[in-house]
Motif scaffolding. Structure first.
Motif, PDB file in Angstrom:
ATOM      1  N   ASN A  56      36.228  44.037  35.364  1.00  0.00           N
ATOM      2  CA  ASN A  56      35.201  42.991  34.680  1.00  0.00           C
ATOM      3  C   ASN A  56      34.690  42.019  35.319  1.00  0.00           C
ATOM      4  O   ASN A  56      34.562  41.758  36.207  1.00  0.00           O
ATOM      5  CB  ASN A  56      36.389  42.431  33.485  1.00  0.00           C
ATOM      6  CG  ASN A  56      36.642  43.539  32.696  1.00  0.00           C
ATOM      7  OD1 ASN A  56      36.006  44.819  32.523  1.00  0.00           O
ATOM      8  ND2 ASN A  56      38.056  43.729  31.828  1.00  0.00           N
ATOM      9  N   SER A  57      33.328  41.661  34.679  1.00  0.00           N
ATOM     10  CA  SER A  57      33.243  39.703  35.120  1.00  0.00           C
ATOM     11  C   SER A  57      32.266  38.902  34.236  1.00  0.00           C
ATOM     12  O   SER A  57      31.655  39.891  33.387  1.00  0.00           O
ATOM     13  CB  SER A  57      32.099  40.591  36.727  1.00  0.00           C
ATOM     14  OG  SER A  57      31.210  39.574  36.603  1.00  0.00           O
ATOM     15  N   THR A  58      31.932  38.276  34.177  1.00  0.00           N
ATOM     16  CA  THR A  58      31.718  37.005  33.113  1.00  0.00           C
ATOM     17  C   THR A  58      31.078  36.850  33.816  1.00  0.00           C
ATOM     18  O   THR A  58      29.543  36.884  33.562  1.00  0.00           O
ATOM     19  CB  THR A  58      32.104  36.029  32.936  1.00  0.00           C
ATOM     20  OG1 THR A  58      33.259  37.181  32.009  1.00  0.00           O
ATOM     21  CG2 THR A  58      31.734  35.581  31.569  1.00  0.00           C
ATOM     22  N   ARG A  59      31.094  35.716  35.101  1.00  0.00           N
ATOM     23  CA  ARG A  59      29.534  35.064  35.739  1.00  0.00           C
ATOM     24  C   ARG A  59      29.063  35.500  36.506  1.00  0.00           C
ATOM     25  O   ARG A  59      28.572  35.491  36.562  1.00  0.00           O
ATOM     26  CB  ARG A  59      30.884  33.874  37.131  1.00  0.00           C
ATOM     27  CG  ARG A  59      31.279  32.601  35.738  1.00  0.00           C
ATOM     28  CD  ARG A  59      32.594  32.333  36.488  1.00  0.00           C
ATOM     29  NE  ARG A  59      33.691  33.367  36.152  1.00  0.00           N
ATOM     30  CZ  ARG A  59      34.266  32.839  34.932  1.00  0.00           C
ATOM     31  NH1 ARG A  59      34.087  31.576  34.109  1.00  0.00           N
ATOM     32  NH2 ARG A  59      35.014  34.344  34.946  1.00  0.00           N
ATOM     33  N   THR A  60      29.460  36.850  37.872  1.00  0.00           N
ATOM     34  CA  THR A  60      29.152  36.986  39.133  1.00  0.00           C
ATOM     35  C   THR A  60      28.242  37.812  38.295  1.00  0.00           C
ATOM     36  O   THR A  60      26.910  38.126  38.346  1.00  0.00           O
ATOM     37  CB  THR A  60      29.935  37.951  39.531  1.00  0.00           C
ATOM     38  OG1 THR A  60      31.094  37.344  40.035  1.00  0.00           O
ATOM     39  CG2 THR A  60      29.411  38.389  40.946  1.00  0.00           C
ATOM     40  N   LYS A  61      28.234  38.716  37.179  1.00  0.00           N
ATOM     41  CA  LYS A  61      27.299  39.381  36.473  1.00  0.00           C
ATOM     42  C   LYS A  61      26.027  39.367  35.453  1.00  0.00           C
ATOM     43  O   LYS A  61      25.299  39.295  36.273  1.00  0.00           O
ATOM     44  CB  LYS A  61      28.271  40.128  35.434  1.00  0.00           C
ATOM     45  CG  LYS A  61      27.721  41.828  34.720  1.00  0.00           C
ATOM     46  CD  LYS A  61      29.110  42.242  33.446  1.00  0.00           C
ATOM     47  CE  LYS A  61      28.190  44.023  33.392  1.00  0.00           C
ATOM     48  NZ  LYS A  61      27.920  43.366  31.970  1.00  0.00           N
TER      49      LYS A  61
HETATM   50  N1   CP Z   1      33.549  33.943  40.108  1.00  0.00           N
HETATM   51  C1   CP Z   1      34.190  35.025  39.502  1.00  0.00           C
HETATM   52  O1   CP Z   1      34.034  36.502  40.476  1.00  0.00           O
HETATM   53  O2   CP Z   1      34.208  35.383  38.376  1.00  0.00           O
HETATM   54  P1   CP Z   1      34.143  36.661  37.255  1.00  0.00           P
HETATM   55  O3   CP Z   1      35.177  38.090  37.495  1.00  0.00           O
HETATM   56  O4   CP Z   1      33.526  36.319  35.445  1.00  0.00           O
HETATM   57  O5   CP Z   1      32.940  37.245  37.772  1.00  0.00           O
END
Ligand code: CP
Length: 307
Positions: A56-61
């Motif tokens: 899962n990812s929000t920011r990186t994706k």
């Molecule tokens: N900082 C970071 O990697 O956030 P995500 O897991 O939401 O991508």
């Protein structure tokens, strides 16, 4: 210097200080671009990029996808939760099928440490590690360094403490490599059980008292407790962790100087950091997110060899 010394971005460990300076200075130019009324440039026209997210990812994706679109690349997105990985397909088969569609670059997040290195040895496309287990998260460290430089003017000689679950944190390891290469002093702070025994051999200080660590530093990077990577209990309770290692406004305001607060996200509000600290004028958490797009544009542009 206008070229990186590496074909892929697998980790900060493999980068030279010159590579990092080149990425940060290129990101400065892209930050100007994304603040213009017309935010798109044709730099990666005809380049196809696959974003492969096995975790899962929000920011990186979102940040990679936005960076790719701002550079006019063609983008395909893959998420393992809705793919044939669920039917037993291997990583190599999944990626080879995507590459058969003529993909030039692969951005990959994977729960296994070393997954990006493994991929780079088996396929021709350029690989960018978007986080591999508890190993490295190189673009997070680069955007963190960019944000510190933007806020404080320089990184050399600055004191940065990384607080919390260092043991399970790819952000911590990439930040340590990056900040030391740029001449910062780095300390880690957390419960003994969440600080790896080898960590001081990397050249960082270790402190188990949060107040002492905060009095020492210019910048505190507060990490999330990664319960999803913890198979055993590393501390008695979340409540006790928060009492000893959580940053609240009373503690922040009692320090003898104003420090900068960072967090890579996602935040567990009220655990490692309270809302009034995360949202305070000392926090640069949203600047980190904004800078992520410019930094990822720089990485993609430089690896594509369009400089
Ligand atoms: N900082 C970071 O990697 O956030 P995500 O897991 O939401 O991508």
């Amino acid at each position: 210097m206008s070229k990186l010394s590496t074909k892929h971005l697998l980790g900060i460990k493999e980068l030279t200080a010159d590579d990092i300076h080149l990425i940060l200075s290129t990101a400065e130019s892209f930050k100007e671009v994304i603040n213009r009324p017309i935010k798109k440039v044709p730099s990666l026209r005809d380049i196809t990029i696959a974003n492969l997210f096995f975790e899962n990812s929000t920011r990186t994706k979102l940040s990679f996808e936005l960076a790719e679109k701002r550079l006019s690349a063609d983008v395909v997105n893959f998420s393992s939760s809705s793919s044939s990985v669920k039917k037993g397909e291997t990583l190599i088969d999944t990626v080879n099928n995507i590459l058969a569609m003529k993909v030039d670059m692969v951005v990959m997040r994977h729960p296994n440490p070393g997954a990006a290195v493994f991929l780079s040895k088996h396929i021709d496309a350029k690989i960018i590690n978007a986080g591999d287990g508890a190993h490295e998260h190189p673009t997070q460290a680069l955007l963190d360094a960019f944000s510190i430089k933007e806020k404080l003017g320089s990184i050399r000689g600055k004191k940065i403490v990384i607080v919390g679950d260092v043991l399970h944190s790819r952000v911590a390891l990439s930040n340590i490599f990056c900040l030391l290469k740029l001449g910062a002093e780095v300390m880690v702070c957390g419960p003994t059980t969440l600080i790896p025994k080898y960590i001081s051999s990397l050249g960082v200080k270790v402190e188990h008292n949060l107040r002492k660590a905060l009095e020492w530093c210019d910048v505190a990077n507060m990490l999330r407790i990664q319960l999803e990577r913890q198979e055993i209990k590393y501390f008695p309770s979340i409540r006790e962790y928060t009492m000893l290692f959580g940053l609240n406004k009373q503690l922040l305001d009692s320090l003898s100087k104003k420090i900068v607060i960072m967090h890579p996200g996602p935040i567990n509000r009220g655990v490692e950091i309270t809302s009034d600290v995360a949202d305070s004028d000392q926090s640069i958490i949203l600047e980190q997110v904004e800078n992520g797009v410019a930094v990822r544009m720089a990485v993609l542009f430089l690896l594509a060899g369009r400089a």
